[in-house]
Scaffold this motif. Sequence first.
Motif, mmCIF file in Angstrom:
data_model
loop_
_atom_site.group_PDB
_atom_site.id
_atom_site.type_symbol
_atom_site.label_atom_id
_atom_site.label_comp_id
_atom_site.label_asym_id
_atom_site.label_seq_id
_atom_site.Cartn_x
_atom_site.Cartn_y
_atom_site.Cartn_z
ATOM 1 N N VAL A 1 -15.048 -1.128 5.389
ATOM 2 C CA VAL A 1 -14.564 -0.709 6.695
ATOM 3 C C VAL A 1 -15.608 -1.011 7.758
ATOM 4 C CG1 VAL A 1 -13.922 1.323 8.053
ATOM 5 C CG2 VAL A 1 -13.046 1.049 5.727
ATOM 6 N N GLN B 1 -13.637 2.889 0.016
ATOM 7 C CA GLN B 1 -13.504 2.876 1.471
ATOM 8 C C GLN B 1 -12.085 2.586 1.945
ATOM 9 O OE1 GLN B 1 -16.431 0.633 3.663
ATOM 10 N NE2 GLN B 1 -18.081 1.140 2.262
ATOM 11 N N SER B 2 -11.259 2.061 1.058
ATOM 12 C CA SER B 2 -9.894 1.686 1.428
ATOM 13 C C SER B 2 -9.068 1.620 0.149
ATOM 14 C CB SER B 2 -9.892 0.330 2.140
ATOM 15 O OG SER B 2 -10.248 -0.705 1.240
ATOM 16 N N VAL C 1 -10.289 -2.921 8.228
ATOM 17 C CA VAL C 1 -10.633 -3.105 6.819
ATOM 18 C C VAL C 1 -10.734 -4.598 6.554
ATOM 19 C CG1 VAL C 1 -9.914 -2.745 4.417
ATOM 20 C CG2 VAL C 1 -9.412 -0.995 6.135
ATOM 21 N N GLY D 1 -12.843 -4.897 0.828
ATOM 22 C CA GLY D 1 -12.261 -3.588 1.050
ATOM 23 C C GLY D 1 -13.160 -2.648 1.826
ATOM 24 N N VAL E 1 -7.867 2.227 11.047
ATOM 25 C CA VAL E 1 -9.253 2.680 11.085
ATOM 26 C C VAL E 1 -9.659 3.073 12.490
ATOM 27 C CG1 VAL E 1 -11.646 1.988 10.646
ATOM 28 C CG2 VAL E 1 -9.831 1.266 9.080
ATOM 29 N N SER F 1 -7.096 5.606 -5.029
ATOM 30 C CA SER F 1 -8.220 4.719 -4.751
ATOM 31 C C SER F 1 -9.531 5.304 -5.277
ATOM 32 C CB SER F 1 -8.323 4.463 -3.241
ATOM 33 O OG SER F 1 -9.404 3.610 -2.948
ATOM 34 N N TRP G 1 -5.034 7.715 -1.284
ATOM 35 C CA TRP G 1 -6.482 7.942 -1.290
ATOM 36 C C TRP G 1 -6.943 8.514 -2.634
ATOM 37 C CZ3 TRP G 1 -9.905 5.708 1.409
ATOM 38 C CH2 TRP G 1 -9.636 5.288 2.717
ATOM 39 N N HIS H 1 -4.908 -4.246 7.137
ATOM 40 C CA HIS H 1 -5.156 -3.507 5.896
ATOM 41 C C HIS H 1 -5.462 -2.035 6.142
ATOM 42 C CE1 HIS H 1 -5.214 -7.074 3.278
ATOM 43 N NE2 HIS H 1 -5.697 -7.689 4.341
ATOM 44 N N GLY H 2 -5.351 -1.594 7.391
ATOM 45 C CA GLY H 2 -5.607 -0.190 7.700
ATOM 46 C C GLY H 2 -4.360 0.573 8.099
ATOM 47 N N TYR I 1 0.793 -1.218 0.000
ATOM 48 C CA TYR I 1 0.000 0.000 0.000
ATOM 49 C C TYR I 1 0.830 1.277 0.000
ATOM 50 C CZ TYR I 1 -3.816 -3.152 1.320
ATOM 51 O OH TYR I 1 -4.737 -4.169 1.355
ATOM 52 N N PHE J 1 -4.786 5.016 7.188
ATOM 53 C CA PHE J 1 -5.962 5.504 7.919
ATOM 54 C C PHE J 1 -5.485 6.246 9.169
ATOM 55 C CE2 PHE J 1 -8.212 2.332 5.448
ATOM 56 C CZ PHE J 1 -9.470 2.893 5.271
#
Length: 396
Positions: free
Chosen positions: A187, A322-323, A180, A185, A222, A302, A299, A210-211, A51, A215
């Motif tokens: 949240v 959302q992710s 996440v 994908g 998250v 995405s 972001w 995955h956050g 990521y 985030f």
Amino acid sequence: MARFRPLVEEREALLATGVRDPFSIVMTSVLSPTEAIIQGKRTILLGTYNYMGMTFDPDVIAAGKKALDEYGAGTTGSRVLNGTYQGHKECEDALKEFYGTDHAIVFSTGYQANLGIISTLAGKGDYIILDADSHASIYDGCWLGNAEIVRFRHNSVEDLDKRLGRLPREAGKLVVLEGVYSMFGDVAPLPEMVAVARKHGAMILCDEAHGMGFFGANGRGVYEEMGCEDDIDFVVGTFSKSVGTVGGFCVSNHPDFEVLRLVCRPYIFTASLPPSVVATAATSIRKLMHASDKRAHLWKNSRRLHAGLRELGFTIATETAQSAIIAIMLSDQETAVALWQALLEGGVYVNLARPPATPAGTFLLRCSLCAEHSDAQVDEILAIFAAAGRAIGHIG
């Protein structure tokens, strides 16, 4: 092995149609966080969980090389015996600084982090309440600890409340959530779920695999983004995604946390991470503390890809981005594999996901964006998706 025969036959029938095997791709050369050579062709990587693009960061690579020269290739021992080097402590210090917690423990993989922490926190006679779509490592942690497993409907606060209310008040309870969820994908509604768990006297573990990285103001996940930092008892994560290497961890402010090092079997009975790996992890984590520009670009990527794919006519698992995971929903395996192969031939690699990794009857092409994807690469990705979708007749 007889129980696997139907799967073997299904795979053989699929390959007999002339498609490549989606689960045996070899990257002969990796050029950057976003490009590799696959079967002799330059390919944009859109399925690596890299990521934040830290795998080729010069400081991260230099730290790994230095540790390799100074400490050798491996520890040949467990963390509780000879396998704790200075680098392991420095990695745990970096985690404590990153998360603002009193305690941190590093595991050899992210899988082992969930396996070890969950199985140690909740044992026979306790209850683990988890989302039905939880990761396999979470389920395996439940089974290893021999706790009673109670599932609630995916992201349903109401169902979580109902199932907690049916449990004995005096029983130990651990609610396991993910910031996440990796398949779609999407949240979790953490503030509402945390409030319900607290109402019923449960401890809370949040998996931020995955956050982590993009985030929250500090990239913690998250739970930070949604203001739940003071209410989560344990945060589990991995180095194999935003951190860009391999390993797992748990951070916490629980006063008795350090006893886990003496009772957690997946921590005690496995070799520790090589010195070069913990050095790369610590360096990457410290750089992620100051990665706000990279988070903003990720972001942007995405949102652009999500909107572009919807405009082309693809069905996406979430209404909005959302992710960094964007999952394309497909009705059957044949269509999913055909689109996957058309994309690969066009120069884009994505992940194909199918049952049992996904719910029954659900087939996904799962895109994972990177902060190092350029605007031009996102444009190219969308053009290749358009051509591939039309070539197989999936979009008009």
